[in-house]
Design an enzyme around this catalytic site. Sequence first.
Site: not given
Length: 103
Positions: A20, A73, A23
């Site tokens: 990841k 993500e 954000t």
Amino acid sequence: MNRKFTFFSRFIPDILAGRKTITIRDDSESWPKPGELLEVHTFEDDRWFCQLRVLEISPLALTDFNAEHAQQENMSLAELRDVIAEIYPGQDTFWLIRFQLTA
């Protein structure tokens, strides 16, 4: 002094493994600046778990979410849209924050 930033604890494994790398946040969390170091805690219990460096921040509309964002993500595009709708119901403008794990 580094500022505090939070993530839901379910994202810890992906952040720590480097899966990841972005954000997506609303206006209230659009304050990080490129180059800034963030002390990252869990949203649920305020437990520190890493430090991130902000690489870039840019506006992003819900209609512009794409497969690359989903990959960054570490989820499918449908999952990404569902997660964002769950966290930010009814919103359609966001901020994409790209980051790198530092510690």
